[in-house]
Design a protein around this motif. Structure first.
Motif, mmCIF file in Angstrom:
data_model
loop_
_atom_site.group_PDB
_atom_site.id
_atom_site.type_symbol
_atom_site.label_atom_id
_atom_site.label_comp_id
_atom_site.label_asym_id
_atom_site.label_seq_id
_atom_site.Cartn_x
_atom_site.Cartn_y
_atom_site.Cartn_z
ATOM 1 N N ALA A 155 0.814 -1.210 0.000
ATOM 2 C CA ALA A 155 0.000 0.000 0.000
ATOM 3 C C ALA A 155 0.847 1.259 0.000
ATOM 4 O O ALA A 155 0.346 2.359 0.080
ATOM 5 C CB ALA A 155 -0.922 -0.012 1.211
ATOM 6 N N LEU A 156 2.149 1.115 -0.095
ATOM 7 C CA LEU A 156 3.026 2.279 -0.002
ATOM 8 C C LEU A 156 2.727 3.292 -1.101
ATOM 9 O O LEU A 156 2.613 4.479 -0.875
ATOM 10 C CB LEU A 156 4.473 1.816 -0.147
ATOM 11 C CG LEU A 156 5.491 2.410 0.823
ATOM 12 C CD1 LEU A 156 6.879 2.212 0.286
ATOM 13 C CD2 LEU A 156 5.239 3.868 1.146
ATOM 14 N N VAL A 157 2.573 2.790 -2.278
ATOM 15 C CA VAL A 157 2.450 3.625 -3.455
ATOM 16 C C VAL A 157 0.962 3.964 -3.644
ATOM 17 O O VAL A 157 0.146 3.607 -2.824
ATOM 18 C CB VAL A 157 3.003 2.838 -4.655
ATOM 19 C CG1 VAL A 157 3.301 3.777 -5.794
ATOM 20 C CG2 VAL A 157 4.216 2.075 -4.240
ATOM 21 N N VAL A 158 0.640 4.602 -4.749
ATOM 22 C CA VAL A 158 -0.731 4.633 -5.227
ATOM 23 C C VAL A 158 -1.661 5.663 -4.600
ATOM 24 O O VAL A 158 -1.725 5.835 -3.388
ATOM 25 C CB VAL A 158 -1.432 3.268 -5.034
ATOM 26 C CG1 VAL A 158 -2.790 3.293 -5.746
ATOM 27 C CG2 VAL A 158 -0.598 2.137 -5.536
ATOM 28 N N VAL A 159 -2.411 6.203 -5.443
ATOM 29 C CA VAL A 159 -3.649 6.917 -5.155
ATOM 30 C C VAL A 159 -3.673 7.905 -4.000
ATOM 31 O O VAL A 159 -4.749 8.265 -3.547
ATOM 32 C CB VAL A 159 -4.814 5.922 -4.926
ATOM 33 C CG1 VAL A 159 -5.482 5.623 -6.249
ATOM 34 C CG2 VAL A 159 -4.356 4.647 -4.269
ATOM 35 N N ALA A 160 -2.521 8.354 -3.553
ATOM 36 C CA ALA A 160 -2.548 9.287 -2.441
ATOM 37 C C ALA A 160 -3.382 10.521 -2.801
ATOM 38 O O ALA A 160 -4.142 11.034 -2.000
ATOM 39 C CB ALA A 160 -1.142 9.705 -2.071
ATOM 40 N N ALA A 161 -3.225 10.961 -4.022
ATOM 41 C CA ALA A 161 -3.845 12.225 -4.390
ATOM 42 C C ALA A 161 -5.154 12.037 -5.152
ATOM 43 O O ALA A 161 -5.659 12.950 -5.774
ATOM 44 C CB ALA A 161 -2.872 13.034 -5.236
ATOM 45 N N LEU A 162 -5.669 10.864 -5.105
ATOM 46 C CA LEU A 162 -6.838 10.581 -5.924
ATOM 47 C C LEU A 162 -8.050 11.423 -5.540
ATOM 48 O O LEU A 162 -8.712 12.025 -6.377
ATOM 49 C CB LEU A 162 -7.206 9.106 -5.773
ATOM 50 C CG LEU A 162 -6.972 8.270 -7.019
ATOM 51 C CD1 LEU A 162 -7.486 6.876 -6.773
ATOM 52 C CD2 LEU A 162 -7.638 8.884 -8.228
ATOM 53 N N GLY A 163 -8.337 11.439 -4.285
ATOM 54 C CA GLY A 163 -9.505 12.157 -3.812
ATOM 55 C C GLY A 163 -10.755 11.598 -4.453
ATOM 56 O O GLY A 163 -10.808 10.463 -4.879
ATOM 57 N N ALA A 164 -11.750 12.435 -4.548
ATOM 58 C CA ALA A 164 -13.014 11.986 -5.122
ATOM 59 C C ALA A 164 -13.105 12.428 -6.567
ATOM 60 O O ALA A 164 -14.130 12.898 -7.025
ATOM 61 C CB ALA A 164 -14.169 12.545 -4.308
ATOM 62 N N ALA A 165 -11.998 12.313 -7.278
ATOM 63 C CA ALA A 165 -11.964 12.799 -8.645
ATOM 64 C C ALA A 165 -13.079 12.179 -9.465
ATOM 65 O O ALA A 165 -13.310 10.984 -9.402
ATOM 66 C CB ALA A 165 -10.619 12.450 -9.262
ATOM 67 N N VAL B 172 4.729 6.698 -11.481
ATOM 68 C CA VAL B 172 3.969 6.311 -10.287
ATOM 69 C C VAL B 172 3.801 7.513 -9.373
ATOM 70 O O VAL B 172 4.751 8.266 -9.148
ATOM 71 C CB VAL B 172 4.712 5.185 -9.523
ATOM 72 C CG1 VAL B 172 4.148 5.013 -8.120
ATOM 73 C CG2 VAL B 172 4.620 3.880 -10.293
ATOM 74 N N THR B 173 2.610 7.710 -8.860
ATOM 75 C CA THR B 173 2.400 8.727 -7.840
ATOM 76 C C THR B 173 2.471 8.037 -6.492
ATOM 77 O O THR B 173 1.584 7.257 -6.149
ATOM 78 C CB THR B 173 1.014 9.382 -8.007
ATOM 79 O OG1 THR B 173 0.869 9.749 -9.376
ATOM 80 C CG2 THR B 173 0.891 10.608 -7.140
ATOM 81 N N GLY B 174 3.507 8.292 -5.749
ATOM 82 C CA GLY B 174 3.677 7.639 -4.460
ATOM 83 C C GLY B 174 5.134 7.663 -4.076
ATOM 84 O O GLY B 174 6.001 7.710 -4.953
ATOM 85 N N PRO B 175 5.427 7.619 -2.792
ATOM 86 C CA PRO B 175 6.811 7.762 -2.328
ATOM 87 C C PRO B 175 7.750 6.745 -2.975
ATOM 88 O O PRO B 175 7.444 5.561 -3.027
ATOM 89 C CB PRO B 175 6.706 7.497 -0.819
ATOM 90 C CG PRO B 175 5.272 7.708 -0.485
ATOM 91 C CD PRO B 175 4.483 7.388 -1.704
ATOM 92 N N GLY B 176 8.860 7.260 -3.517
ATOM 93 C CA GLY B 176 9.862 6.386 -4.100
ATOM 94 C C GLY B 176 9.474 5.824 -5.450
ATOM 95 O O GLY B 176 10.225 5.073 -6.057
ATOM 96 N N GLY B 177 8.301 6.156 -5.939
ATOM 97 C CA GLY B 177 7.880 5.664 -7.250
ATOM 98 C C GLY B 177 7.855 4.153 -7.317
ATOM 99 O O GLY B 177 7.989 3.560 -8.385
ATOM 100 N N GLY B 178 7.683 3.514 -6.183
ATOM 101 C CA GLY B 178 7.625 2.055 -6.169
ATOM 102 C C GLY B 178 8.881 1.418 -5.602
ATOM 103 O O GLY B 178 8.915 0.220 -5.313
ATOM 104 N N ALA B 179 9.926 2.252 -5.433
ATOM 105 C CA ALA B 179 11.221 1.691 -5.055
ATOM 106 C C ALA B 179 11.164 0.929 -3.735
ATOM 107 O O ALA B 179 11.677 -0.187 -3.618
ATOM 108 C CB ALA B 179 12.266 2.793 -4.990
ATOM 109 N N ALA B 180 10.516 1.540 -2.741
ATOM 110 C CA ALA B 180 10.515 0.914 -1.418
ATOM 111 C C ALA B 180 9.742 -0.403 -1.430
ATOM 112 O O ALA B 180 10.073 -1.342 -0.719
ATOM 113 C CB ALA B 180 9.914 1.866 -0.391
#
Ligand SMILES: [Cu+2]
Length: 501
Positions: free
Chosen positions: A12-22, A135-143
């Motif tokens: 769950a690290l990555v993904v959809v942080a900024a998705l909101g109710a778009a 990828v939108t999310g910390p590290g772009g998936g790296a972690a």
């Protein structure tokens, strides 16, 4: 706030942080790419059965997704550490995504949910991971993707922004992983797809650091010090000198539209990307959404990409270069696009400039050079091996001035064919190649007063081979020059710097 559709979400690290109710309804049909459109990029949950992404090796690009709805796309990418040629007779231990440098090309559609599987081949020595700039999310998936040899990691992200994005390894020492070839491109198509073109190709620049000099033969280790100092030995398209020349050149016919996805893996250099003889009709610079038109050279930052499009009008060879031009001619940053089709003399009068621009790279390959190097290593080098290797190097380098038949040009370049200057003292020619020649010289009774620049881009064995070829061509007296002879002349000059004039 994460949408309930992510039940398969593993990390769950990555993904959809900024998705909101778009709202999916806000997604505008973006026919003209500018002005920038603010779309949310989330078109709702994936529809239909999961799709396995088609991955391609450079210079190939997967076909358009052709989809009208978001899907779940499964990407399986394996990291492979392996020795490959970096130049003729020179090999290097590359670390690759999918067995190639750059890594496999990934193509998805905006709004797709990407389930990423990163495998680290059990024969590998190093742990690796992947940072996708798409990828939108910390590290772009790296972690989420740190993977030991023999293991596999999985993470999921939604491709929210359209564009062409770099991916790369981000395992420490990051610079070393990138320098060893760990980068590639992921294209996130806009929802309506990209405009149709005749050809799409995948080209990616990178800089490489070897302990040996440029074209020094054998397996060359990575040189950390050169990398830190940003002094590359090679600057290359698609991971090897000659990866896109000769019979591996990319091709098109006249009156076709070409789209190049051009990335720059770095690790250090910025690319001044140019195609000699073409003007980019459209560039999506920095891989962004705005389009710049009528561009001669586009800047591609390390860790960045651009999409360039142009129409082929006149047949011939077009040369892709980093216009920081020593990189093209002395470090390998040179590729060819061969365009076939009818001439159009109203646009261009003709005359092929292949060999002038491309030098020895206009040859299909330099197999003879490799053969000679192998033979030298095993102590079986013959005069014939040397002459054949020398011929390959002569054409496109010496031939530019002395001509392919050694006749020279009256009053400008002296002949090498039946040259009495050469015949009188063949050893003297070694010094001519290493240090150049200036001032008055008389060849076959004619005086020349010009300048030959030093040809010291050649190694000792290459100088020996070129001169052995020249001595045995066009009615010259024959004979043989050995690499040892060259070594002595080089050392003598170095030891006596005062001996000028
Ligand atoms: Cu790595």
């Amino acid at each position: 706030m994460t949408s309930p559709t992510h039940k398969f979400l593993v990390s769950a690290l990555v993904v959809v942080a900024a998705l909101g109710a778009a709202s999916a309804a806000a997604a505008a049909p973006a026919d003209k790419p500018s002005p920038p459109v603010k779309w949310a990029g989330d078109f709702g949950p994936p529809q239909g059965a999961p799709i396995h992404a088609v991955l391609t090796s450079p210079p190939n690009v997967p076909p358009p997704t052709g989809r009208k709805a978001p899907a779940k796309v499964i990407v399986e990418l394996e990291v492979v550490e392996k020795d490959m040629a970096i130049s003729e007779g020179v090999s290097y231990t590359f670390w690759t995504f999918g067995g190639t440098v750059p890594g496999s090309f990934i193509r998805v559609r905006q709004g797709d949910t990407v389930e990423f599987h990163l495998k680290n081949n059990p024969n590998n020595k190093m742990p690796h991971n992947i940072d996708l700039h798409g990828v939108t999310g910390p590290g772009g998936g790296a972690a989420s993707s740190f993977t030991a040899p023999g293991h596999e990691s999985q993470f999921t992200f939604k491709a929210l922004n359209e564009g062409v994005y770099i991916y790369h390894c981000a395992t420490a020492p990051v610079g070393m992983h990138v320098a060893n070839g760990m980068y590639g491109l992921i294209l996130v198509e806009p929802p309506e797809g990209l405009p149709k073109v005749d050809h799409e190709y995948y080209v990616m620049q990178g800089d490489f650091y070897t302990t040996g000099k440029y074209r020094e033969k054998g397996l060359q280790p990575f040189d950390m010090e050169k990398a830190i100092d940003e002094r590359p030995t090679y600057v290359l398209f698609n991971g090897a000198e000659g990866s896109l020349t000769g019979d591996k050149a990319i091709t098109a016919r006249t009156n076709e539209t070409i789209r190049l996805f051009v990335g720059n893996g770095g690790p250090n250099l910025v690319s001044s990307f140019h195609v000699i003889g073409a003007i980019f009709d459209k560039v999506r610079f920095e891989g962004g959404t705005n389009v710049q038109k009528n561009v001669q050279t586009t800047l591609i930052p390390a860790g960045g990409a651009a999409t360039v499009e142009f129409k082929t009008k006149v047949p011939g060879s077009y040369v892709l270069v980093d216009h920081s031009i020593f990189r093209a001619f002395n470090k390998g940053a040179l590729a060819i696009m061969k365009v076939s089709g009818p001439e159009d003399k109203t646009i261009y009068s003709g005359k092929e400039l292949d060999s002038v621009y491309v030098g020895d790279r206009s040859q299909a390959n330099l197999n003879a050079v490799v053969t000679a190097t192998r033979a030298a290593a095993t102590g079986t080098l013959t005069k014939e091996d040397q002459a054949q290797a020398g011929q390959a190097l002569f054409s496109g380098t010496c031939s530019v001035c002395h001509q392919g038949n050694g006749a020279g040009l009256p009053g400008v370049f002296p002949p090498l064919a039946k040259s009495d200057y050469l015949a009188t003292d063949p050893q003297r020619a070694i010094s001519v190649l290493l240090h150049g020649l200036a001032g008055k010289v008389t060849v076959n009774g004619t005086e020349y007063n010009s300048v030959m620049p030093p040809m010291n881009q050649f190694n000792d064995d290459e100088v020996a081979n070129i001169l052995t070829y020249v001595l045995n061509a066009w009615g010259n007296p024959g004979g043989q020059i050995h690499a040892d002879d060259v070594r002595k002349v080089r050392a003598a000059k170095a030891a006596a710097p005062a001996a000028t004039h």
